[in-house]
Write a protein that holds these residues in place. Structure first.
Motif, PDB file in Angstrom:
ATOM      1  N   GLN A  38       1.297  -1.323   0.278  1.00  0.00           N
ATOM      2  CA  GLN A  38      -0.355  -0.136  -0.237  1.00  0.00           C
ATOM      3  C   GLN A  38       1.088   1.234   0.123  1.00  0.00           C
ATOM      4  N   GLU A  39       1.906   1.046   0.860  1.00  0.00           N
ATOM      5  CA  GLU A  39       3.007   2.256   0.804  1.00  0.00           C
ATOM      6  C   GLU A  39       3.473   2.679  -0.774  1.00  0.00           C
ATOM      7  N   THR A  40       4.027   1.891  -1.227  1.00  0.00           N
ATOM      8  CA  THR A  40       4.504   2.006  -2.139  1.00  0.00           C
ATOM      9  C   THR A  40       3.475   2.343  -3.194  1.00  0.00           C
ATOM     10  N   LYS A  41       2.500   1.048  -3.520  1.00  0.00           N
ATOM     11  CA  LYS A  41       1.443   1.827  -4.465  1.00  0.00           C
ATOM     12  C   LYS A  41       1.628   3.438  -3.599  1.00  0.00           C
ATOM     13  N   PHE A  42       1.544   4.361  -2.946  1.00  0.00           N
ATOM     14  CA  PHE A  42       1.348   5.666  -2.638  1.00  0.00           C
ATOM     15  C   PHE A  42       2.244   5.808  -3.192  1.00  0.00           C
ATOM     16  N   ALA A  43       3.337   6.142  -3.466  1.00  0.00           N
ATOM     17  CA  ALA A  43       4.491   6.196  -3.965  1.00  0.00           C
ATOM     18  C   ALA A  43       4.302   6.335  -5.306  1.00  0.00           C
ATOM     19  N   VAL A  44       4.032   5.384  -5.893  1.00  0.00           N
ATOM     20  CA  VAL A  44       3.963   5.495  -7.234  1.00  0.00           C
ATOM     21  C   VAL A  44       3.164   6.811  -8.121  1.00  0.00           C
ATOM     22  N   ARG A  45       2.202   5.927  -6.835  1.00  0.00           N
ATOM     23  CA  ARG A  45       0.846   7.273  -7.365  1.00  0.00           C
ATOM     24  C   ARG A  45       1.379   8.545  -7.867  1.00  0.00           C
ATOM     25  N   THR A  46       2.162   8.755  -6.230  1.00  0.00           N
ATOM     26  CA  THR A  46       2.721  10.590  -5.998  1.00  0.00           C
ATOM     27  C   THR A  46       3.282  10.952  -7.136  1.00  0.00           C
ATOM     28  N   SER A  59      12.185   0.988 -12.076  1.00  0.00           N
ATOM     29  CA  SER A  59      10.308   0.942 -13.098  1.00  0.00           C
ATOM     30  C   SER A  59      10.035   2.486 -12.827  1.00  0.00           C
ATOM     31  N   LEU A  60      10.825   2.842 -11.634  1.00  0.00           N
ATOM     32  CA  LEU A  60       9.712   4.242 -11.342  1.00  0.00           C
ATOM     33  C   LEU A  60      10.780   5.762 -12.261  1.00  0.00           C
ATOM     34  N   GLU A  61      11.830   5.615 -12.095  1.00  0.00           N
ATOM     35  CA  GLU A  61      12.398   6.197 -14.178  1.00  0.00           C
ATOM     36  C   GLU A  61      11.865   6.663 -14.955  1.00  0.00           C
ATOM     37  N   VAL A  62      11.416   5.448 -15.505  1.00  0.00           N
ATOM     38  CA  VAL A  62      11.177   5.095 -16.252  1.00  0.00           C
ATOM     39  C   VAL A  62       9.696   5.435 -16.810  1.00  0.00           C
ATOM     40  N   VAL A  63       8.258   5.268 -15.470  1.00  0.00           N
ATOM     41  CA  VAL A  63       6.990   6.060 -14.997  1.00  0.00           C
ATOM     42  C   VAL A  63       7.362   7.353 -15.399  1.00  0.00           C
ATOM     43  N   ILE A  64       8.213   7.889 -14.447  1.00  0.00           N
ATOM     44  CA  ILE A  64       8.267   9.110 -14.266  1.00  0.00           C
ATOM     45  C   ILE A  64       8.621   9.615 -15.711  1.00  0.00           C
ATOM     46  N   HIS A  65       9.230   9.432 -16.221  1.00  0.00           N
ATOM     47  CA  HIS A  65      10.177   9.942 -16.993  1.00  0.00           C
ATOM     48  C   HIS A  65       8.733  10.190 -18.669  1.00  0.00           C
ATOM     49  N   PHE A  66       7.963   8.751 -18.074  1.00  0.00           N
ATOM     50  CA  PHE A  66       7.278   8.430 -19.540  1.00  0.00           C
ATOM     51  C   PHE A  66       5.849   9.625 -19.191  1.00  0.00           C
ATOM     52  N   ALA A  67       5.736   9.744 -18.153  1.00  0.00           N
ATOM     53  CA  ALA A  67       4.687  11.018 -17.354  1.00  0.00           C
ATOM     54  C   ALA A  67       5.418  12.272 -18.071  1.00  0.00           C
ATOM     55  N   PHE A  68       6.289  12.803 -17.716  1.00  0.00           N
ATOM     56  CA  PHE A  68       6.392  14.127 -17.751  1.00  0.00           C
ATOM     57  C   PHE A  68       6.439  14.387 -18.888  1.00  0.00           C
ATOM     58  N   PHE A 113       4.038   9.434  -9.998  1.00  0.00           N
ATOM     59  CA  PHE A 113       2.796  10.055 -11.023  1.00  0.00           C
ATOM     60  C   PHE A 113       2.244  11.275 -10.685  1.00  0.00           C
ATOM     61  N   VAL A 114       1.544  11.398 -10.638  1.00  0.00           N
ATOM     62  CA  VAL A 114       0.835  12.904 -10.529  1.00  0.00           C
ATOM     63  C   VAL A 114       1.347  13.943 -10.460  1.00  0.00           C
ATOM     64  N   LEU A 115       3.420  13.858  -9.455  1.00  0.00           N
ATOM     65  CA  LEU A 115       3.312  15.068  -9.671  1.00  0.00           C
ATOM     66  C   LEU A 115       4.565  15.467 -10.701  1.00  0.00           C
ATOM     67  N   PHE A 116       4.662  13.624 -11.413  1.00  0.00           N
ATOM     68  CA  PHE A 116       5.923  13.834 -12.413  1.00  0.00           C
ATOM     69  C   PHE A 116       4.719  14.634 -13.662  1.00  0.00           C
ATOM     70  N   SER A 117       4.010  14.280 -14.033  1.00  0.00           N
ATOM     71  CA  SER A 117       2.960  14.068 -14.761  1.00  0.00           C
ATOM     72  C   SER A 117       2.811  15.681 -14.571  1.00  0.00           C
ATOM     73  N   CYS A 118       1.977  16.557 -13.373  1.00  0.00           N
ATOM     74  CA  CYS A 118       1.806  17.750 -13.296  1.00  0.00           C
ATOM     75  C   CYS A 118       3.191  18.751 -13.566  1.00  0.00           C
ATOM     76  N   VAL A 119       4.743  18.552 -13.466  1.00  0.00           N
ATOM     77  CA  VAL A 119       5.331  19.051 -13.489  1.00  0.00           C
ATOM     78  C   VAL A 119       5.508  18.898 -15.288  1.00  0.00           C
ATOM     79  N   GLY A 120       5.600  17.801 -15.778  1.00  0.00           N
ATOM     80  CA  GLY A 120       5.687  17.812 -16.992  1.00  0.00           C
ATOM     81  C   GLY A 120       4.689  18.756 -17.918  1.00  0.00           C
ATOM     82  N   ALA A 121       3.363  18.988 -17.214  1.00  0.00           N
ATOM     83  CA  ALA A 121       2.104  20.434 -17.437  1.00  0.00           C
ATOM     84  C   ALA A 121       2.645  21.167 -17.059  1.00  0.00           C
ATOM     85  N   LEU A 122       3.485  21.214 -16.923  1.00  0.00           N
ATOM     86  CA  LEU A 122       3.921  22.891 -16.282  1.00  0.00           C
ATOM     87  C   LEU A 122       4.735  23.806 -17.100  1.00  0.00           C
TER      88      LEU A 122
END
Length: 416
Positions: A233-241, A366-375, A243-252
């Protein structure tokens, strides 16, 4: 307190690496500011044009990061670093001579190539540090490199903005190339015995091995890493956070740059100053949070930090649009950096504490790929929307999304 650091710096090879990476890090940030100035010159007020240029820095992450380690393990790491920076210098130095061409294709190619060879520098640098210092000094050596790299990056943004706006884009690229040549020179002076099994004919063999690594190992490990992250649950929260954070940073990212350029009537000078403010805020925020982190719930810290950062972002852009003030903008970026620092540290800490160390490599890959993709994806989405809506509208909308996300998270269960 600084005695142990001075002791490490007395080691000739490490001090040369330290100097080289400081100059190289400065060059990295100067490259970004020069590219921002370049886009402002050919397509002012265009978020989409800026997104296209900036994507050239992100795409090599997907293409080369998975396979760079295969080559670096075989090659002489010192040679990889100085050749990497030397080539970056050559590619960047070529750009000023192409600025008069009607087609931008060749400029884009050399920009892309410079970022591609840069993907070999960082892992080689991290891999060579243990061979330059004693085992008990490795942590301190990495700490020294990371801290000075952050300071160098901050200075790179600040001085880069001044150089581009005052001396021009052509001069900025020439100075930028010089920093990479200087870094290559420092690193080439290192004296270190390294085993190197590389032969010219190995290029084909290693290329095949690299492709196999991607197909059989990298993709598999990414899938396993994501599955592993999604179990707890904790790591799922970290990934979700993240993803949302870098999606928004990419959008900004690109729309915020255009918003500042339009509002403060400056191509790079004010952007450089604001980057310095944000960098100092991140640095101080990291230090402050590191001292008190153990006293607070990690999830709650993340949600509160996102709540204040997004809330202040909305207030900042709204007020700046009405009454443009350079001092207010600098102070606001400092506060945003201060608010954002605990988020990154806390999420990484959450993953470290809630996952097993044998999975850290694939987990963070895995996290690096996810956040760069989202960005990357959301950077292009927002840049396309900026052709319809104003940058201010998009920033406001993204700020409201982050604010709402953090508010819902704060009101939910599991914050303690």
């Amino acid at each position: 307190m600084i005695g142990p650091y001075l002791k490490i710096l007395k080691k000739r090879s490490f001090s040369l690496l330290w100097l080289g990476q400081i100059v190289s890090q400065f060059g990295d940030r100067l490259t970004q500011m020069a590219l921002i100035g370049f886009v402002y010159r050919i397509a002012p007020h265009s978020s989409l044009s800026l997104a296209k240029i900036m994507s050239l820095a992100i795409i090599p992450v997907f293409i080369l990061s998975p396979v760079a380690g295969v080559y670096i393990d075989r090659w002489n790491k010192q040679r990889v670093m100085w050749v990497s920076d030397f080539l970056r210098g050559v590619f960047i130095l070529t750009i000023p001579f192409l600025l008069g061409l009607t087609s931008l294709l060749f400029i884009y190619v050399f920009i892309f190539l410079s970022f591609c060879v840069g993907r070999f520098f960082i892992p080689a640098k991290m891999a060579i540090v243990p061979s330059l210092v004693e085992k008990k000094e490795v942590f301190m050596a990495n700490s020294l490199i990371s801290t000075t790299a952050m300071i160098s990056a901050i200075l790179g943004f600040g001085l880069g903005g001044v150089i581009v706006e005052r001396l021009g884009i052509r001069s900025a690229f020439i100075i930028d190339a010089t920093t990479f040549f200087a870094s290559a020179f420092f690193i080439s002076l290192m004296r270190i015995k390294e085993k190197s099994w590389f032969r010219p004919q190995d290029i084909i063999e290693l290329s095949k091995k690299a492709i196999t690594e991607v197909k059989n190992s990298f993709i598999f490990d990414i899938k396993q890493g994501v599955k592993y992250l999604w179990k707890e649950q904790e790591t799922k929260f970290a990934v979700r956070t993240f993803f949302v954070l870098f999606s928004c940073v990419g959008a900004l990212y690109v729309v915020f740059i255009v918003f500042i350029q339009d509002t403060l009537s400056s191509a790079t000078l004010e952007l450089g100053k604001l980057a310095v403010g944000a960098g100092v805020g991140l640095f101080l925020g990291s230090l402050l949070y590191g001292r008190v982190a153990h006293r607070f719930s990690v999830k709650r810290v993340i949600n509160i930090a996102m709540f204040f950062a997004s809330g202040y972002l909305i207030f900042f852009v709204t007020l700046l649009r009405v009454t443009p003030s350079k001092n207010f903008a600098f102070f606001s970026c400092f506060l945003l950096g201060l608010f954002a620092a605990p988020i990154i540290i806390a999420v990484n800490g959450l993953i470290h504490t809630k996952s097993e160390d044998e999975f850290w490599g694939r987990t963070f890959s895995s996290l690096e790929v996810v956040i760069h993709f989202a960005f990357l994806i959301f950077m292009f989405i927002s840049s396309y929307l900026a052709e319809i809506f104003s940058p201010f509208t998009i920033i406001l909308f993204v700020g409201i999304i982050i604010f709402s996300f953090s508010l819902v998270s704060l009101g939910g269960k599991g914050n303690d």
